[in-house]
Write a protein that holds these residues in place. Structure first.
Motif, short mmCIF file in Angstrom:
data_model
loop_
_atom_site.label_atom_id
_atom_site.label_comp_id
_atom_site.label_asym_id
_atom_site.label_seq_id
_atom_site.Cartn_x
_atom_site.Cartn_y
_atom_site.Cartn_z
N GLN A 11 0.88 -1.17 0.11
CA GLN A 11 -0.02 0.13 -0.60
C GLN A 11 0.78 1.26 0.24
OE1 GLN A 11 -2.75 -0.19 -0.81
NE2 GLN A 11 -3.09 -2.49 -1.09
N MET A 13 3.78 4.30 -2.93
CA MET A 13 4.13 4.42 -4.02
C MET A 13 4.64 5.07 -3.38
SD MET A 13 0.94 7.79 -3.58
CE MET A 13 1.80 9.07 -2.00
N GLN A 15 6.97 8.72 -4.64
CA GLN A 15 6.34 10.15 -5.12
C GLN A 15 8.00 10.44 -5.32
OE1 GLN A 15 6.25 10.81 -0.21
NE2 GLN A 15 4.59 11.10 -1.51
N ARG A 34 0.26 5.53 0.44
CA ARG A 34 -0.97 5.83 -0.47
C ARG A 34 -2.03 6.70 -0.03
NH1 ARG A 34 -3.06 1.11 -4.20
NH2 ARG A 34 -0.47 0.02 -5.38
N VAL A 43 -9.35 10.16 -3.94
CA VAL A 43 -7.71 9.63 -4.25
C VAL A 43 -7.61 9.87 -5.58
CG1 VAL A 43 -6.10 8.21 -3.99
CG2 VAL A 43 -6.92 8.88 -1.88
N VAL A 44 -6.72 9.86 -6.41
CA VAL A 44 -6.71 9.83 -8.07
C VAL A 44 -4.92 9.14 -7.97
CG1 VAL A 44 -7.18 11.37 -10.24
CG2 VAL A 44 -7.68 12.31 -8.18
N ARG A 45 -5.50 7.64 -9.52
CA ARG A 45 -4.27 7.75 -9.45
C ARG A 45 -3.77 8.54 -10.58
NH1 ARG A 45 0.42 5.79 -11.41
NH2 ARG A 45 0.78 3.38 -11.94
N GLY A 79 -6.06 11.66 -13.69
CA GLY A 79 -5.49 10.62 -13.20
C GLY A 79 -6.97 10.12 -13.24
N ALA A 82 -9.50 6.35 -7.87
CA ALA A 82 -9.03 5.04 -7.00
C ALA A 82 -9.92 4.78 -6.04
CB ALA A 82 -7.33 5.19 -6.79
N GLU A 108 2.02 8.38 -6.89
CA GLU A 108 1.16 8.41 -7.66
C GLU A 108 -0.09 8.07 -7.22
OE1 GLU A 108 3.63 4.10 -9.24
OE2 GLU A 108 4.03 4.51 -7.00
N TYR A 109 -0.16 9.13 -6.56
CA TYR A 109 -2.13 8.73 -5.79
C TYR A 109 -1.95 10.33 -5.16
CZ TYR A 109 -2.45 3.73 -6.60
OH TYR A 109 -2.86 2.41 -7.95
#
Length: 345
Positions: A11, A13, A15, A34, A43-45, A79, A82, A108-109
């Protein structure tokens, strides 16, 4: 750019983190947890995040509103949702969206307020889409909402080869305006292809613009600030508009966060006061800063429509992975690019 891989949770990512003021070497790639969406957030991927001079100013300690370091840079993103937090309506997991968090996009998120989201067409590639989020809306709103340029009029675009400048040039030409654009000679052929009349930014601009537009120009779009605004003001035709949308930080010392932007603010305020007294011949000056909201969503949708129609073709200077953020920002700082640089996680 060095990498910190201390966390290996599924979990986590990647950055990019700005660890301090300095050069591109102060950017680090690291693993982080994340985000979880709080109330009113999603939350946007991230599919693509923009790179701009705002990040250059952060690196140099010259951004007017600096975050507490270490911080994740990144002004805008495109994005897919998510995760959706409590209280969010009208958005679902899987929706493709654009957001302008002003910080935090280089990962990433990203958790962002749902109220600031705008829909993104499925058939638009992510680098093109993100080039329109901040830069495109800036160009559109300066042209149509601030300067209100009419077809057939002449405008001067300072930095016409940049991310905002190329879009502003294309939009103005499509609108029926004549564009005089400043850039380094290596970018002149590309500007001609966009429909502009290029000038070397190091030439005697006052004389060169006066030769091309003896009666003055309807609008000047200036990203430099300071004395450049004096030049732009002197080139306006009666009733013309000067739009200041950034300030150069060259010559200032790290840590002078707000100081580079004060000269532009003083000049614009002075011209506004003179305009109120009727002393400017109908000329006016304004400062522009892109903001989320209904107008942002409306204008971004219009830009997406122009791309879909084949009218607008944003110039993408390069797409880099997060691990190459230092190389990408170096390209921007050295002004080697034409158009928009993006990060693709």
């Amino acid at each position: 750019m060095s990498t910190d891989t201390s966390s290996t949770s599924t979990q986590t990512m990647d950055q990019v983190v700005l660890t301090g003021v300095g050069g591109p070497d102060r950017l680090r790639l690291r693993r982080a947890a994340r985000p979880v969406p709080g109330r009113g957030k999603v939350v946007v991927r991230v599919e693509a995040a923009g790179i701009s001079f705002a990040e250059v100013q952060l690196l140099q300690g010259l951004h007017p509103f600096p975050p507490r370091l270490p911080a994740v840079p990144g002004y805008d993103l495109v994005g897919r949702i998510a995760a959706v937090g409590p209280g969010v309506t009208g958005h679902r997991v899987g929706d493709r969206v654009a957001a302008m968090p002003r910080a935090g996009a280089w990962q990433e998120y990203v958790a962002v307020p749902a109220g600031g989201l705008a829909p993104v067409p499925e058939d638009l590639d992510a680098p093109t889409a993100v080039s329109l989020v901040c830069n495109g809306v800036t160009a559109w709103q300066m042209l149509h909402r601030r300067a209100r340029v009419r077809p057939g009029r002449t405008v001067l675009v300072q930095g016409a080869g940049g991310g905002v400048g190329t879009l502003l040039t294309s939009l103005a030409v499509h609108h029926g305006a004549r564009v005089i654009g400043t850039a380094s000679p290596g970018k002149h052929d590309a500007l001609r292809a966009l429909g502009a009349e290029p000038l070397d930014y190091r030439c005697d601009l006052r004389a060169a613009v006066r030769e091309l537009a003896p009666e003055g120009v309807a609008a000047v779009f200036d990203h430099i600030g300071g004395k450049s605004l004096d030049l732009g003001w002197s080139l306006l035709a009666p009733g013309g508009t000067l739009v200041s949308f950034d300030s150069s930080v060259e010559g200032y010392q790290p840590g002078q966060w707000f100081r580079p932007h004060v000269p532009a603010m003083r000049r614009v305020l002075g011209w506004k006061l003179r305009a109120l007294l009727g002393l400017t011949g109908g000329r006016r000056a304004t400062q522009y800063y892109v903001r989320p909201g209904d107008a942002f969503r409306e204008d971004l949708a219009a830009l997406f429509g122009l791309v879909g129609e084949g009218v607008l073709r944003p110039a993408i200077a390069g797409a880099y992975p997060l691990a190459k953020a230092s190389a990408a920002i170096t390209e921007l700082m050295e002004r080697r690019t034409l158009g928009k640089l993006v990060l693709v996680p």
